[in-house]
Design a protein around this motif. Structure first.
Motif, PDB file in Angstrom:
ATOM      1  N   MET A   4       0.903  -1.263   0.133  1.00 50.84           N
ATOM      2  CA  MET A   4      -0.109   0.013  -0.073  1.00 50.84           C
ATOM      3  C   MET A   4       0.924   1.255  -0.009  1.00 50.84           C
ATOM      4  O   MET A   4       2.074   1.203   0.589  1.00 50.84           O
ATOM      5  CB  MET A   4      -0.771   0.018   1.223  1.00 50.84           C
ATOM      6  CG  MET A   4      -2.149  -1.173   1.217  1.00 50.84           C
ATOM      7  SD  MET A   4      -3.202  -0.907   2.526  1.00 50.84           S
ATOM      8  CE  MET A   4      -2.084  -1.267   3.984  1.00 50.84           C
ATOM      9  N   SER A   5       0.392   2.362  -0.844  1.00 50.98           N
ATOM     10  CA  SER A   5       0.989   3.499  -0.624  1.00 50.98           C
ATOM     11  C   SER A   5       0.311   4.888  -0.061  1.00 50.98           C
ATOM     12  O   SER A   5      -0.824   4.684  -0.222  1.00 50.98           O
ATOM     13  CB  SER A   5       1.385   3.829  -2.225  1.00 50.98           C
ATOM     14  OG  SER A   5       2.228   2.634  -2.892  1.00 50.98           O
ATOM     15  N   THR A   6       0.959   5.670   0.652  1.00 53.17           N
ATOM     16  CA  THR A   6       0.383   6.714   1.196  1.00 53.17           C
ATOM     17  C   THR A   6       0.884   7.978   0.609  1.00 53.17           C
ATOM     18  O   THR A   6       2.094   8.397   0.303  1.00 53.17           O
ATOM     19  CB  THR A   6       0.604   6.930   2.711  1.00 53.17           C
ATOM     20  OG1 THR A   6       0.147   5.452   3.118  1.00 53.17           O
ATOM     21  CG2 THR A   6       0.088   7.938   3.302  1.00 53.17           C
ATOM     22  N   TYR A   7      -0.457   8.705   0.134  1.00 55.13           N
ATOM     23  CA  TYR A   7      -0.107  10.108  -0.463  1.00 55.13           C
ATOM     24  C   TYR A   7      -0.728  11.264   0.339  1.00 55.13           C
ATOM     25  O   TYR A   7      -1.498  10.962   1.399  1.00 55.13           O
ATOM     26  CB  TYR A   7      -0.851  10.315  -1.855  1.00 55.13           C
ATOM     27  CG  TYR A   7      -0.200   9.098  -2.866  1.00 55.13           C
ATOM     28  CD1 TYR A   7       1.115   9.201  -3.499  1.00 55.13           C
ATOM     29  CD2 TYR A   7      -0.786   7.669  -2.891  1.00 55.13           C
ATOM     30  CE1 TYR A   7       1.541   8.284  -4.331  1.00 55.13           C
ATOM     31  CE2 TYR A   7      -0.095   6.933  -3.584  1.00 55.13           C
ATOM     32  CZ  TYR A   7       0.899   7.097  -4.387  1.00 55.13           C
ATOM     33  OH  TYR A   7       1.544   6.252  -5.363  1.00 55.13           O
ATOM     34  N   LEU A   8      -0.016  12.400   0.161  1.00 51.38           N
ATOM     35  CA  LEU A   8      -0.530  13.772   0.939  1.00 51.38           C
ATOM     36  C   LEU A   8      -1.589  14.282  -0.122  1.00 51.38           C
ATOM     37  O   LEU A   8      -0.975  14.696  -1.400  1.00 51.38           O
ATOM     38  CB  LEU A   8       0.527  14.620   1.486  1.00 51.38           C
ATOM     39  CG  LEU A   8       0.156  16.034   1.660  1.00 51.38           C
ATOM     40  CD1 LEU A   8      -0.809  15.974   2.963  1.00 51.38           C
ATOM     41  CD2 LEU A   8       1.365  16.768   1.871  1.00 51.38           C
ATOM     42  N   SER A   9      -2.719  14.357   0.354  1.00 50.35           N
ATOM     43  CA  SER A   9      -3.650  15.023  -0.511  1.00 50.35           C
ATOM     44  C   SER A   9      -4.394  16.378  -0.044  1.00 50.35           C
ATOM     45  O   SER A   9      -4.564  16.406   0.976  1.00 50.35           O
ATOM     46  CB  SER A   9      -5.130  13.984  -0.913  1.00 50.35           C
ATOM     47  OG  SER A   9      -4.875  12.840  -1.551  1.00 50.35           O
ATOM     48  N   PHE A  10      -4.796  17.089  -1.379  1.00 49.65           N
ATOM     49  CA  PHE A  10      -5.609  18.425  -0.902  1.00 49.65           C
ATOM     50  C   PHE A  10      -6.671  18.452  -1.751  1.00 49.65           C
ATOM     51  O   PHE A  10      -6.748  18.009  -2.795  1.00 49.65           O
ATOM     52  CB  PHE A  10      -4.581  19.714  -1.145  1.00 49.65           C
ATOM     53  CG  PHE A  10      -3.296  19.703  -0.388  1.00 49.65           C
ATOM     54  CD1 PHE A  10      -3.518  20.437   0.829  1.00 49.65           C
ATOM     55  CD2 PHE A  10      -1.906  19.028  -0.583  1.00 49.65           C
ATOM     56  CE1 PHE A  10      -2.172  20.747   1.720  1.00 49.65           C
ATOM     57  CE2 PHE A  10      -0.930  19.029   0.529  1.00 49.65           C
ATOM     58  CZ  PHE A  10      -1.060  19.896   1.534  1.00 49.65           C
ATOM     59  N   ASP A  11      -7.730  19.076  -1.111  1.00 49.30           N
ATOM     60  CA  ASP A  11      -9.095  19.437  -1.717  1.00 49.30           C
ATOM     61  C   ASP A  11      -9.252  20.842  -1.515  1.00 49.30           C
ATOM     62  O   ASP A  11      -9.407  21.490  -0.642  1.00 49.30           O
ATOM     63  CB  ASP A  11      -9.820  18.716  -1.200  1.00 49.30           C
ATOM     64  CG  ASP A  11     -11.489  18.879  -1.772  1.00 49.30           C
ATOM     65  OD1 ASP A  11     -11.500  19.627  -2.768  1.00 49.30           O
ATOM     66  OD2 ASP A  11     -12.389  18.620  -1.394  1.00 49.30           O
TER      67      ASP A  11
END
Length: 333
Positions: A1-8
């Motif tokens: 599994m990979s983790t990303y920093l997300s923005f909305d």
């Protein structure tokens, strides 16, 4: 599994979170959103200020990830307006975000991190999230419609967001509807788009317009929101019921036309207005049936499953695809 920093990035607030995506895509596991936080957009302060505060928030989130031992594989951004995913520039934006057009987002993030960054439109991110991990998962062609303050859409084909020649594919609120004739649309026309009579704001405006046509004795108090129209309809008020039904039926007709053009496997409907109740859904489906071609009529209209996490998850899906397409092996969470 990979983790990303997300923005909305929206007109009211900027949300962020760490999104851990299961692999392979469309597997049985679900994405996990943690470390959610948000800041007010404060659009009146201008685009330069907004960009600076988003980058500052990103720096804080990356510090948090480092402190908690979370490996971040990249940064995904769901942005209001029309972003250029290749250059990282906002090529178009409405007056809701003054000074947002022309902002160089990738360049700003490059000042604080070497991580890969990918930006797509916020409505497109919502659709990509639902198509990849929500109500449209395991479908080849997904039409996503968001019905909230405005109306937007996204087309996802075989896991890829279709943006069109100018980056504006999916603007579902700006298709013709006779019901919208004379109502001012957010794009500036009064020639009859569906958004100004079928969004949450549109429900309010349509209701108040019809109020003015009633005699003083029969005239109810005006409403301040679409939610108030739905509430009055649930209580049985005749005017509210007719407005809700007419609006939803007109929107359903428009969606039927979109279905005829795209021929999706499934149509996912999300946003605050979908909570308006059975009257709204029944009218929406009736309008769709009236407008759709025979082979399109069976296409299911389903409610989105991811709620407010959809744009964050979609942004993470976009950067995940970018990382893998460019053979950047993502870090493992």
């Amino acid at each position: 599994m990979s983790t990303y920093l997300s923005f909305d990035i929206g007109g009211t607030k900027v949300a962020s979170g760490f999104v851990t995506l299961p692999q392979p895509l469309n597997g049985e596991q679900e994405p996990v959103v943690t470390n959610r936080c948000e800041i007010p957009t404060e659009a009146s302060r201008g685009g330069d200020d907004l960009k600076a505060r988003i980058v500052a928030l990103a720096a804080q989130q990356l510090e948090r990830a480092s402190a908690e031992g979370i490996a971040i594989a990249g940064i995904g951004i769901a942005a209001a307006g029309v972003p250029d995913s290749e250059t990282g520039v906002i090529v178009s934006a409405t007056d809701i975000l003054p000074g947002w057009r022309g902002q160089h987002i990738y360049d700003a993030f490059a000042e604080i991190t070497d991580l890969p960054v990918r930006m797509i439109g916020d409505v497109g991110a919502h659709g990509l999230g639902e198509a990849s991990y929500g109500a449209g998962r395991n479908s080849d062609v997904v039409l996503s419609i968001g019905v909230g303050t405005g109306i937007g859409g996204a087309i996802v084909m075989h896991g890829e967001l279709f943006t069109g020649a100018h980056g504006v594919a999916g603007h579902a609120g700006h298709v013709p509807s006779a019901l919208g004739q004379g109502f001012l649309c957010s794009c500036g026309t009064r020639e009859g788009h569906i958004e100004p009579v079928a969004s949450g704001t549109g429900l309010k405006d349509l209701y108040n317009h019809r109020c003015e046509e009633l005699s003083a004795a029969d005239k109810p108090a005006p409403v301040s929101s679409g939610a108030e129209v739905a509430s009055r309809a649930a209580a049985g008020e005749q005017l509210a019921c007719s407005v809700l039904a007419d609006s939803a039926h007109a929107l359903g007709e428009c969606i039927g036309g979109m279905g005829n053009l795209i021929d999706p496997d499934v149509i996912v409907i999300s946003g605050s207005v979908v909570k308006a109740g059975a009257l709204w859904w029944d009218a929406l489906r009736a309008g769709f049936t009236d407008s759709a071609l025979a082979l399109v009529k069976p296409t299911p209209l389903v409610e989105g499953e991811l709620g407010g996490d959809a744009p964050l998850i979609g942004a993470a899906a976009a950067i995940d695809r970018y990382v893998r397409a460019n053979h950047m092996e993502p870090s493992k969470a």
